[in-house]
Design a protein around this motif. Structure first.
Motif, PDB file in Angstrom:
ATOM      1  N   VAL A   1       0.858  -1.180   0.000  1.00  0.00           N
ATOM      2  CA  VAL A   1       0.000   0.000   0.000  1.00  0.00           C
ATOM      3  C   VAL A   1       0.900   1.238   0.000  1.00  0.00           C
ATOM      4  N   CYS A   2       0.573   2.196  -0.861  1.00  0.00           N
ATOM      5  CA  CYS A   2       1.406   3.390  -0.996  1.00  0.00           C
ATOM      6  C   CYS A   2       1.444   4.158   0.317  1.00  0.00           C
ATOM      7  N   PRO A   3       2.650   4.421   0.851  1.00  0.00           N
ATOM      8  CA  PRO A   3       2.744   5.108   2.149  1.00  0.00           C
ATOM      9  C   PRO A   3       2.390   6.589   2.050  1.00  0.00           C
ATOM     10  N   VAL A   4       2.457   7.154   0.855  1.00  0.00           N
ATOM     11  CA  VAL A   4       2.190   8.596   0.725  1.00  0.00           C
ATOM     12  C   VAL A   4       0.691   8.872   0.820  1.00  0.00           C
ATOM     13  N   CYS A   5      -0.102   8.083   0.075  1.00  0.00           N
ATOM     14  CA  CYS A   5      -1.548   8.355   0.041  1.00  0.00           C
ATOM     15  C   CYS A   5      -2.333   7.311   0.814  1.00  0.00           C
ATOM     16  N   ASN A   6      -1.633   6.393   1.462  1.00  0.00           N
ATOM     17  CA  ASN A   6      -2.288   5.320   2.230  1.00  0.00           C
ATOM     18  C   ASN A   6      -3.263   4.517   1.372  1.00  0.00           C
TER      19      ASN A   6
ATOM     20  N   PRO B   1      -3.742  13.117  -8.438  1.00  0.00           N
ATOM     21  CA  PRO B   1      -3.284  11.734  -8.315  1.00  0.00           C
ATOM     22  C   PRO B   1      -1.991  11.697  -7.519  1.00  0.00           C
ATOM     23  N   CYS B   2      -1.877  10.700  -6.675  1.00  0.00           N
ATOM     24  CA  CYS B   2      -0.681  10.591  -5.835  1.00  0.00           C
ATOM     25  C   CYS B   2       0.557  10.479  -6.732  1.00  0.00           C
ATOM     26  N   PRO B   3       1.537  11.364  -6.531  1.00  0.00           N
ATOM     27  CA  PRO B   3       2.716  11.327  -7.413  1.00  0.00           C
ATOM     28  C   PRO B   3       3.584  10.091  -7.181  1.00  0.00           C
ATOM     29  N   ARG B   4       3.506   9.545  -5.967  1.00  0.00           N
ATOM     30  CA  ARG B   4       4.396   8.426  -5.642  1.00  0.00           C
ATOM     31  C   ARG B   4       3.943   7.143  -6.360  1.00  0.00           C
ATOM     32  N   CYS B   5       2.623   6.852  -6.252  1.00  0.00           N
ATOM     33  CA  CYS B   5       2.125   5.596  -6.821  1.00  0.00           C
ATOM     34  C   CYS B   5       1.381   5.841  -8.140  1.00  0.00           C
ATOM     35  N   ARG B   6       1.389   7.076  -8.611  1.00  0.00           N
ATOM     36  CA  ARG B   6       0.705   7.483  -9.845  1.00  0.00           C
ATOM     37  C   ARG B   6      -0.772   7.085  -9.825  1.00  0.00           C
TER      38      ARG B   6
HETATM   39 ZN   LIG Z   1       0.155   6.912  -3.453  1.00  0.00          ZN
END
Ligand SMILES: [Zn+2]
Ligand SMILES: [Zn+2]
Length: 348
Positions: free
Chosen positions: A159-164, A181-186
């Motif tokens: 699970v993406c830690p930036v956007c949970n 959109p979350c930049p980390r997990c696109r």
């Molecule tokens: Zn994310």
């Protein structure tokens, strides 16, 4: 309906600000597109806010314990339960237009797979008769090593830690929140820590597939055949694209194609053209005898109905157009020469 104060978790004497704040928090958490969202709960929250945000309706509820219009106070009965547009509300919550284009949604939006196009080369005769041919296409599929997850076998996406896992990030700006959109997990909500070596984490690979494709009788050069669902796979649950097969039809040394008509050159002698004759003409189904009227000029087209190419639409066939070509002999016998000299004298 349940008690709107309980639904929003606010006191009976809560201020408009407190109600709005509670509503925004709960709506965001329960929104069907949010992680752990719940549409029924979301609607309930929306219904409660609908009552408590309207001073008239709130008063009515406080008085009657319902807003069913008993006593005729307030708006028309049932108005508070009218349908609302989820995307409008969502856009309002997270900043105008955020829901549009999928930026505010959790995970990737369903996206139709791309269409593919490939060519197949067939002979003139096969195009007239129809033919089944193997068609090869490079199609994207789920990676055979990781099964499409993009993660090395034995590992799993996290699970993406930036956007949970929500796939979006939002910044609060007073009343509005901008989301993207979350930049980390696109926007996927998940990330691959150990990418699969086969697909380098994309989860996809290209494989060559062969399909048996039926080219219909009468196909022209450039005729496209659609193979539904044989294109690229969709994303986020979207439908698969289509594969278009373009027929490339070789030219014929004998026939010229004009739509569904076929033009064929017929050499005739001066005497046959002048006097009229029966000549043999090639057709796709074998030679036929054709009557050349007396006095026919070179280039004249004689129509033979229904002997052309099969029509792709509507059935039947086009026509065969026999184009008369004057056949001038390069060599002549002594007798031919004498007779022609004679003819020249008399026709002067
Ligand atoms: Zn994310
Ligand atoms: Zn892979």
């Amino acid at each position: 309906m349940s008690n709107p104060y309980d639904t929003l978790g606010v006191a009976k004497n809560a201020s408009a600000d407190e109600i709005k704040k509670a509503y925004r928090k709960l709506a965001r958490e329960s929104h069907p597109d949010a992680s752990g969202g719940d549409e029924a709960r979301f609607k309930e929250i929306q219904g409660a806010y609908d009552v408590l945000s309207d001073p008239e309706k709130r008063k009515q509820y406080d008085t009657f314990g319902s807003t069913n219009g008993r006593g005729g106070a307030g708006g028309p009965a049932g108005a508070q339960f009218q349908d609302f547009d989820l995307s409008d509300l969502f856009g309002g919550l997270f900043g105008g237009g955020a829901a549009r284009g999928g930026g505010a949604r959790r995970g990737p939006q369903p996206e139709r797979g791309a269409d593919l196009q490939t060519e197949v080369h067939i002979s003139f005769e096969d195009a007239l008769a129809g033919v089944q041919v193997p068609v090869r296409a490079n199609v994207e599929t789920a990676c055979h090593t990781c099964g499409g997850s993009g993660a090395e076998p034995g590992t799993a996406p996290i699970v993406c830690p930036v956007c949970n896992g929500r796939g979006i990030t939002s910044d609060s700006h007073g009343l509005f929140a901008l989301s993207q959109p979350c930049p980390r997990c696109r926007g996927n909500g998940t990330m691959v820590e150990h990418p699969c070596k086969t697909c380098r984490g994309s989860g996809r690979e290209r494989v060559q597939k062969t399909y048996q494709v039926k080219i219909p009788a009468g196909a022209k050069d450039g005729t496209r055949i659609r193979l539904k669902g044989r294109g690229e796979p969709g994303r986020g649950g979207g439908p698969t694209g289509d594969l278009y097969v373009v027929a490339r039809v070789a030219s014929s040394p004998l026939y010229e194609r004009r739509g569904d008509d076929l033009v064929v050159d017929v050499p005739v002698s001066y005497a046959d053209a002048a006097l009229g004759a029966k000549v043999e003409v090639a057709t796709p189904e074998g030679p036929i005898s054709l009557k050349v009227p007396a006095g026919s000029q070179p280039g004249k087209l004689l129509k033979v109905k229904g002997r052309g190419a099969p029509r792709l639409k509507g059935g039947g066939k086009g026509d065969l157009l026999a184009r008369l070509r004057l056949d001038v002999p390069e060599k002549m016998s002594k007798q031919e020469r004498e007779l022609l000299e004679e003819l020249r004298k008399v026709s002067r």
